[in-house]
Design a protein around this motif. Structure first.
Motif, mmCIF file in Angstrom:
data_model
loop_
_atom_site.group_PDB
_atom_site.id
_atom_site.type_symbol
_atom_site.label_atom_id
_atom_site.label_comp_id
_atom_site.label_asym_id
_atom_site.label_seq_id
_atom_site.Cartn_x
_atom_site.Cartn_y
_atom_site.Cartn_z
ATOM 1 N N LEU A 1 22.698 41.050 53.127
ATOM 2 C CA LEU A 1 23.438 42.024 53.923
ATOM 3 C C LEU A 1 23.435 43.411 53.305
ATOM 4 C CD1 LEU A 1 26.614 40.112 55.182
ATOM 5 C CD2 LEU A 1 24.747 41.034 56.562
ATOM 6 N N ALA A 2 23.480 43.474 51.970
ATOM 7 C CA ALA A 2 23.673 44.758 51.303
ATOM 8 C C ALA A 2 22.393 45.565 51.189
ATOM 9 C CB ALA A 2 24.267 44.524 49.909
ATOM 10 N N TYR A 3 21.262 44.884 50.974
ATOM 11 C CA TYR A 3 20.044 45.615 50.651
ATOM 12 C C TYR A 3 18.959 45.512 51.718
ATOM 13 C CZ TYR A 3 22.388 45.237 46.173
ATOM 14 O OH TYR A 3 23.325 45.269 45.168
ATOM 15 N N PHE A 4 19.156 44.656 52.706
ATOM 16 C CA PHE A 4 18.168 44.502 53.764
ATOM 17 C C PHE A 4 18.880 44.624 55.112
ATOM 18 C CE2 PHE A 4 16.631 42.377 50.013
ATOM 19 C CZ PHE A 4 15.300 42.748 49.941
ATOM 20 N N ASP A 5 18.139 44.431 56.180
ATOM 21 C CA ASP A 5 18.722 44.553 57.512
ATOM 22 C C ASP A 5 18.344 43.333 58.347
ATOM 23 O OD1 ASP A 5 20.107 45.598 59.628
ATOM 24 O OD2 ASP A 5 18.385 46.746 60.370
ATOM 25 N N PRO A 6 18.836 42.145 57.960
ATOM 26 C CA PRO A 6 18.519 40.950 58.750
ATOM 27 C C PRO A 6 19.436 40.843 59.952
ATOM 28 C CG PRO A 6 19.927 40.345 56.944
ATOM 29 C CD PRO A 6 19.693 41.826 56.818
ATOM 30 N N ASP A 7 19.099 39.951 60.855
ATOM 31 C CA ASP A 7 20.031 39.635 61.927
ATOM 32 C C ASP A 7 21.300 39.053 61.314
ATOM 33 O OD1 ASP A 7 18.307 40.507 63.806
ATOM 34 O OD2 ASP A 7 17.546 38.532 64.381
ATOM 35 N N LYS A 8 22.419 39.537 61.795
ATOM 36 C CA LYS A 8 23.689 39.039 61.256
ATOM 37 C C LYS A 8 23.863 37.556 61.529
ATOM 38 C CE LYS A 8 24.703 43.248 60.070
ATOM 39 N NZ LYS A 8 23.506 43.900 60.638
ATOM 40 N N GLY A 9 23.289 37.076 62.640
ATOM 41 C CA GLY A 9 23.372 35.650 62.927
ATOM 42 C C GLY A 9 22.694 34.802 61.874
ATOM 43 N N GLN A 10 21.619 35.323 61.262
ATOM 44 C CA GLN A 10 20.946 34.592 60.186
ATOM 45 C C GLN A 10 21.872 34.416 58.987
ATOM 46 O OE1 GLN A 10 17.266 36.550 59.200
ATOM 47 N NE2 GLN A 10 16.620 36.707 61.337
ATOM 48 N N VAL A 11 22.567 35.481 58.629
ATOM 49 C CA VAL A 11 23.469 35.406 57.478
ATOM 50 C C VAL A 11 24.641 34.478 57.795
ATOM 51 C CG1 VAL A 11 24.913 36.747 55.910
ATOM 52 C CG2 VAL A 11 22.783 37.720 56.790
ATOM 53 N N LEU A 12 25.156 34.550 59.020
ATOM 54 C CA LEU A 12 26.255 33.659 59.394
ATOM 55 C C LEU A 12 25.807 32.203 59.390
ATOM 56 C CD1 LEU A 12 27.834 35.741 62.296
ATOM 57 C CD2 LEU A 12 28.751 35.400 60.004
ATOM 58 N N LEU A 13 24.582 31.938 59.820
ATOM 59 C CA LEU A 13 24.066 30.577 59.755
ATOM 60 C C LEU A 13 23.933 30.122 58.307
ATOM 61 C CD1 LEU A 13 22.883 28.068 61.101
ATOM 62 C CD2 LEU A 13 20.653 29.209 61.086
ATOM 63 N N GLY A 14 23.471 31.031 57.446
ATOM 64 C CA GLY A 14 23.387 30.691 56.030
ATOM 65 C C GLY A 14 24.747 30.390 55.435
ATOM 66 N N ALA A 15 25.767 31.154 55.833
ATOM 67 C CA ALA A 15 27.122 30.892 55.347
ATOM 68 C C ALA A 15 27.640 29.561 55.872
ATOM 69 C CB ALA A 15 28.044 32.028 55.761
ATOM 70 N N LEU A 16 27.327 29.233 57.132
ATOM 71 C CA LEU A 16 27.772 27.965 57.702
ATOM 72 C C LEU A 16 27.144 26.785 56.967
ATOM 73 C CD1 LEU A 16 29.237 26.359 59.916
ATOM 74 C CD2 LEU A 16 27.197 26.658 61.350
ATOM 75 N N MET A 17 25.849 26.842 56.710
ATOM 76 C CA MET A 17 25.195 25.739 56.004
ATOM 77 C C MET A 17 25.645 25.665 54.547
ATOM 78 S SD MET A 17 21.319 25.622 57.561
ATOM 79 C CE MET A 17 20.840 27.228 56.893
ATOM 80 N N ALA A 18 26.101 26.792 54.003
ATOM 81 C CA ALA A 18 26.504 26.808 52.598
ATOM 82 C C ALA A 18 27.817 26.082 52.354
ATOM 83 C CB ALA A 18 26.609 28.250 52.099
ATOM 84 N N ILE A 19 28.638 25.916 53.386
ATOM 85 C CA ILE A 19 29.904 25.216 53.182
ATOM 86 C C ILE A 19 29.758 23.708 53.354
ATOM 87 C CG2 ILE A 19 31.194 27.225 53.960
ATOM 88 C CD1 ILE A 19 31.765 25.763 56.560
ATOM 89 N N LEU A 20 28.611 23.243 53.813
ATOM 90 C CA LEU A 20 28.435 21.808 54.038
ATOM 91 C C LEU A 20 28.578 20.989 52.760
ATOM 92 C CD1 LEU A 20 25.531 21.778 56.658
ATOM 93 C CD2 LEU A 20 27.978 21.513 57.043
#
Length: 306
Positions: free
Chosen positions: A263-282
Motif C-alpha cells: 500500500l505504501a510504496y506501490f499502487d495495487p488494487d485495494k481489493g488485492q490488499v484486502l484479500l491478502g489481509a483476509l487470508m492472513a487471519i486464517l
C-alpha cells in the motif's frame, strides 16, 4: 454416569432463588448477540470488500457485493479471482505473499514456544522460590506491563544492530518471546495450579528441581501454557513496528509488513490488499479453533479454590 464424564447441572436443576429471571435471560442474550455482531462485522466487511475492484469499493454498497455496473459505470462485479491473481503477480509482492505468511507463522510459533518456556520458568521461580531481589524483579515485570512496547523499538534496533542481527529472524523472535505479560500469567497460574505440598513430597522422594519442573509442573500447567502460547502468538503475529525496522529484505518480512509495503510504496488494487489481509487471519482462526478447549480451561485456572 460413565466414568470420566463431567457432570454439568442444567439451569433448571438450581433452586428457584438461584435461577435467573426471564428479563435477565433476554438482556443477556441480546447483549451477547450485539457483542458477536460487533466483533464479527469487520470480518464480514473484509470478506465482502476482498471480492471488489477499486471501482467497486468506491461505487458499490460497502456492505454488499459489487454489481457489474453502477449508474452505467464499471463496478467490476465479483472480482475475487482477479484479486487473487493480482496479489500473486503484483510487482509489490514479487511472489512473496505466501512466503510472508509462512514467515509470520514461523516467527509467531517460535516466539510463542520460547515465550511459554520463559514465562512458565520465570513464573515458577517467582512463585515458589524466595530469593534476594525477587520483589524488585516482580516490580520490574509489573512496570513492563505498563510500558508501551513501541518505546522499546528503537533501543532494540540499536542493540540488535550492534550484535549484527538485523535481517535475522532472531531480531523479532527474541523480543517477542520475552513477554512481561506472559511472565505475569505464568506466576498467576503456578500459584493457582501447583500446590506446595506436591513439590515438597517430590523433594522428599529425592526428585531434583529440574525433574520436578519438567515432569510435574509442566503437566499441571498444560492448559495455562496454551493460553500463554496463544497470547504471545497473536501479539507476535500482529506486531508491525518491530519487524518493520528490523527487516529490509522482502523475503524476511511478515505478512503485516509486506501488505503495508504494497500500500505504501506501490499502487495495487485495494481489493488485492484486502484479500491478502483476509487470508492472513486464517492461521490465527485455525489456531484458536483447535486450541480453544485448552484456552478456556487455562483462563479458568485458579478461579475456583480447592
Amino acid at each position: 454416569m460413565p466414568s470420566g464424564d463431567t457432570y454439568r447441572p442444567s439451569v433448571n436443576q438450581y433452586p428457584p432463588s438461584l435461577q435467573p429471571k426471564a428479563l435477565t435471560k433476554i438482556l443477556t442474550r441480546v447483549t451477547l448477540l450485539l457483542v458477536a455482531v460487533y466483533f464479527m462485522f469487520p470480518i464480514y466487511w473484509l470478506m465482502v470488500s476482498a471480492t471488489k475492484s477499486d471501482n467497486g469499493l468506491i461505487d458499490s454498497n460497502g456492505f454488499w457485493f459489487a454489481p457489474q455496473t453502477v449508474d452505467g459505470r464499471d463496478a467490476g462485479g465479483f472480482h475475487l479471482v482477479e484479486n487473487y491473481q493480482g496479489l500473486m503477480e503484483t510487482a509489490a509482492a514479487g511472489g512473496h505473499y505466501w512466503r510472508w505468511v509462512l514467515n509470520s507463522v514461523f516467527y509467531s510459533t517460535a516466539a510463542a514456544l520460547l515465550g511459554v518456556l520463559i514465562s512458565v520458568m520465570a513464573g515458577y521461580a517467582l512463585s515458589k522460590f524466595k530469593f534476594r531481589g525477587s520483589g524488585v524483579v516482580q516490580a520490574a515485570i509489573m512496570g513492563g506491563l505498563l510500558m508501551p512496547i513501541a518505546l522499546l523499538s528503537v533501543p532494540l534496533y540499536l542493540l540488535f544492530f550492534q550484535l549484527g542481527l538485523l535481517n535475522n529472524p532472531l531480531a523479532v523472535i527474541i523480543p517477542s518471546a520475552v513477554s512481561p505479560f506472559g511472565v505475569f500469567l505464568g506466576r498467576v497460574y503456578v500459584e493457582a495450579s501447583v500446590p506446595n505440598e506436591l513439590l515438597e513430597a517430590a523433594r522428599i522422594d529425592g526428585a531434583g528441581e529440574f525433574r520436578i519442573f519438567f515432569t510435574m509442573v509442566l503437566r499441571l500447567l498444560a492448559p495455562a501454557m496454551v493460553t500463554i502460547f496463544l497470547f504471545i502468538f497473536v501479539a507476535t503475529w500482529n506486531n508491525f513496528l518491530l519487524p518493520l525496522i528490523m527487516f529490509t529484505e522482502p523475503s524476511l518480512k511478515p505478512v503485516t509488513v509486506g501488505l503495508y509495503g504494497m500500500l505504501a510504496y506501490f499502487d495495487p488494487d485495494k481489493g488485492q490488499v484486502l484479500l491478502g489481509a483476509l487470508m492472513a487471519i486464517l492461521p490465527v482462526i485455525i489456531m484458536f479453533t483447535f486450541l480453544q478447549r485448552y484456552w478456556r480451561s487455562g483462563l479458568a485456572a485458579g478461579s475456583v479454590k480447592g
